[in-house]
Design an enzyme around this catalytic site. Structure first.
Site, mmCIF file in Angstrom:
data_model
loop_
_atom_site.group_PDB
_atom_site.id
_atom_site.type_symbol
_atom_site.label_atom_id
_atom_site.label_comp_id
_atom_site.label_asym_id
_atom_site.label_seq_id
_atom_site.Cartn_x
_atom_site.Cartn_y
_atom_site.Cartn_z
ATOM 1 N N ASP A 56 0.844 -1.190 0.000
ATOM 2 C CA ASP A 56 0.000 0.000 0.000
ATOM 3 C C ASP A 56 0.886 1.248 0.000
ATOM 4 O O ASP A 56 1.664 1.463 0.928
ATOM 5 C CB ASP A 56 -0.880 -0.047 1.264
ATOM 6 C CG ASP A 56 -1.804 1.138 1.350
ATOM 7 O OD1 ASP A 56 -2.354 1.512 0.307
ATOM 8 O OD2 ASP A 56 -1.966 1.685 2.443
ATOM 9 N N THR A 89 -3.113 5.303 -3.938
ATOM 10 C CA THR A 89 -2.052 6.107 -3.323
ATOM 11 C C THR A 89 -0.746 5.997 -4.107
ATOM 12 O O THR A 89 0.001 6.960 -4.219
ATOM 13 C CB THR A 89 -1.811 5.642 -1.881
ATOM 14 O OG1 THR A 89 -1.778 4.221 -1.863
ATOM 15 C CG2 THR A 89 -2.918 6.105 -0.982
ATOM 16 N N THR A 90 -0.491 4.798 -4.648
ATOM 17 C CA THR A 90 0.758 4.613 -5.402
ATOM 18 C C THR A 90 0.711 5.414 -6.700
ATOM 19 O O THR A 90 1.653 6.139 -7.040
ATOM 20 C CB THR A 90 0.963 3.121 -5.713
ATOM 21 O OG1 THR A 90 0.678 2.367 -4.550
ATOM 22 C CG2 THR A 90 2.376 2.836 -6.142
ATOM 23 N N ASP A 398 -8.747 -0.592 1.921
ATOM 24 C CA ASP A 398 -8.772 0.020 0.584
ATOM 25 C C ASP A 398 -10.015 -0.408 -0.181
ATOM 26 O O ASP A 398 -10.694 0.403 -0.801
ATOM 27 C CB ASP A 398 -7.516 -0.379 -0.219
ATOM 28 C CG ASP A 398 -6.294 0.406 0.241
ATOM 29 O OD1 ASP A 398 -6.430 1.142 1.236
ATOM 30 O OD2 ASP A 398 -5.232 0.292 -0.379
#
Length: 545
Positions: A56, A89-90, A398
């Site tokens: 994550d 998020t990445t 998530d």
């Protein structure tokens, strides 16, 4: 003219920009290989030797202690994306770093940062508009499976990808279990109402969903009933222990026999408090602090046991807030009222259909079922070890967020680099129609978005150049020929290494997630791009002396 004497180092102009871009690239390179369904995991060891294995982006960046001020912006960016959307998020960090790198090249070619910034802003607005108008698909068109597919897409890059069918259904059920309508008539899905409990043992597929809010603690004493229905719940935030005098209070006693009376009175005060609770009709007492051991042994607990009430001690504050919200209880931190007396009113109590103690794995768990105001659900995760359970919890968080966003915004887009490729083709065309300075910035913005399909392909050990070229060709056809519009959802299939229609393949994400990625990444890139002077101040030795 003498330069002003600054206590510290000053860097300005191109040096600062290059340094900032390099720092951001370094951060993005760390998470780059974690993107996509074939992304790899990172193992982080902190200063006391605790190990975290995760995929994550937000977790990785949070645990890195980033020193560089510009790179910190990217870390905060990932946290913002995590808070707002929950997933992506990445991607957001990779896009932001790529935008910066391209902007830096433009500045080197003598284009003023202000022109680049206004070009990026324009591109961002156009891109978001295009996603909303052309690429987004209403969930109704795709049916109930779309929710499960969104959850599966979110989990595809995580540890539990192999069991994503099983977990996706769990997640969709859990989110639908906490559905509620607020005062304005909007339907909301507060995923904080989904409590995740981790229990060792068995395999991941033995995880299950419980209707009701689960507390990871047992009853305070064995004599108490294991089931109370209907439950009236008191939520307390203070000790039900023998009342001790405050620090600094001295009591001078002339007669040693009086000592016993003082002790007795201390015990009686707590007794009276418990009496008040039970008289108000409470049959489940939850407290964040302790209930005295003397109370456990002696008469206090007899009280609870005789009244047929369950008392639970050391409940986590966070759990307590959720329970108070779900049952309609008031979290009481003191019994004192305005008159200086101690009272407890029955209006402070929350209600639930039943409260039971069940055994999950090797632990006792208190379940609160049928809560009054909003419903609650608990996911009990099973797994081999702590690392796995922690990573499962992050993956499910998530997925829960993504399903919530999909339900609330009701629009989805194709995943697997489809949106980025479509936007890249569209913005490139848009750039050629503009006769102003922004043209170059928009063209670079379009180029930057392609980093996502490129990284996806590289992580899957496929030929990125060829795949991205094919993908762009499809999207160009979709945008230029009216009868080929269905090609706009073409994305990468990374297991086979081909290009396919991802809406049909069930690789979908909420449209809102993509829009936010573009907005946040652009804002972060602009923030860092505007910096052209960095002054690091050093402490003055004279002051310290």
């Amino acid at each position: 003219m003498v330069a002003p004497d600054i206590l510290g180092d000053r860097q300005y102009g191109q040096d600062v920009r290059t340094q900032n871009v390099a720092a951001c690239q370094a951060v993005a390179n760390i998470v780059k290989s974690a993107l996509g369904p074939v992304g790899l995991d990172k193992m982080l060891v902190d200063d006391i030797g605790d190990v975290t294995i995760t995929n994550d982006g937000a977790t990785i960046l949070k645990m890195l202690e980033v020193e560089h001020p510009a790179a910190k912006v990217l870390v905060e960016l990932a946290e913002l994306q995590d808070k707002e959307v929950g997933d992506g998020t990445t991607s957001v960090v990779i896009v932001a770093a790529e935008l910066l790198k391209r902007a830096n090249d433009l500045v080197r070619n003598k284009i003023h940062p202000t022109s680049i910034i206004s070009g990026y802003r324009l591109a961002m607005r156009e891109a978001c508009k295009y996603v909303d108008e052309k690429l987004a698909v209403k969930v109704e068109k795709l049916g109930k499976d779309s929710l499960v597919n969104c959850a599966k897409t979110s989990m595809s890059s995580k540890l539990i990808a192999a069991d994503s069918d099983f977990f996706a259904n769990l997640v969709v059920e859990a989110v639908q279990a906490v559905k509620m309508t607020n005062a304005r008539g909007e339907v909301k899905y507060p995923i904080k109402g989904v409590n995740i409990l981790k229990a060792h043992g068995k395999s991941a597929r033995d995880s299950y969903l419980l209707k009701g809010y689960a507390l990871n603690t047992g009853r305070a004493a064995q004599g108490m009933p294991t089931r109370v229905a209907p439950a009236r719940i008191a939520c307390l935030d203070f000790n039900l222990q023998k009342t001790k005098m405050q620090l600094g209070v001295q009591v001078l006693v002339n007669d040693p026999r009086e000592l016993e009376k003082i002790r007795q009175r201390e015990a009686d005060m707590t007794k009276e408090r418990i009496d008040k609770l039970l008289k108000a009709g409470a049959n489940v007492i939850l407290t964040t602090k302790g209930i005295d051991d003397m109370a456990l042994k002696a008469s206090f607990f007899q009280y609870f046991v005789e009244a047929g009430a369950i008392a639970v001690r050391r409940v986590r504050k966070e759990d307590m807030r959720h329970i108070a919200k779900a049952t309609g209880a008031t979290l009481v931190s003191t019994f004192a009222d305005m008159e200086g007396e101690e009272t407890f009113e029955s209006s402070f109590l929350g209600t639930a259909d039943e409260v039971v103690e069940e055994r999950v794995a090797d632990d006792d768990v208190i379940l609160i079922k049928g809560t009054k105001t909003s419903s609650a659900a608990s996911l009990i995760l099973r797994g081999a070890n702590d690392f796995m359970l922690d990573e499962m919890e992050r993956s499910l968080h998530d997925a829960l967020s993504i399903v919530k966003r999909t339900l609330e915004s009701n629009t989805v887009v194709a995943g697997g680099g489809a949106v980025e490729a479509a936007l890249s083709v569209y913005l490139e065309y848009l750039a050629t129609t503009l006769g102003s300075r922004e043209q170059l910035a928009i063209a670079e913005f379009a180029e930057s978005l392609l980093i996502i399909p490129k990284v996806l392909a590289v992580n899957a050990a496929k030929d990125a150049t060829e795949l991205v070229a094919k993908l762009r060709a499809y999207h160009h056809t979709a945008q230029t020929k009216a009868d080929k519009q269905h090609l706009s959802s073409m994305g990468l299939d990374l297991y086979k290494g081909t290009v396919c229609n991802n809406l049909e393949a069930g690789v979908i994400e909420p449209a809102m997630s993509k829009v936010k990625i573009i907005q946040f990444a652009t804002e972060a890139a602009i923030t860092i791009l505007r910096i052209d002077d960095m002054i690091k101040l050093v402490k003055d030795e004279n002051d310290e002396a």
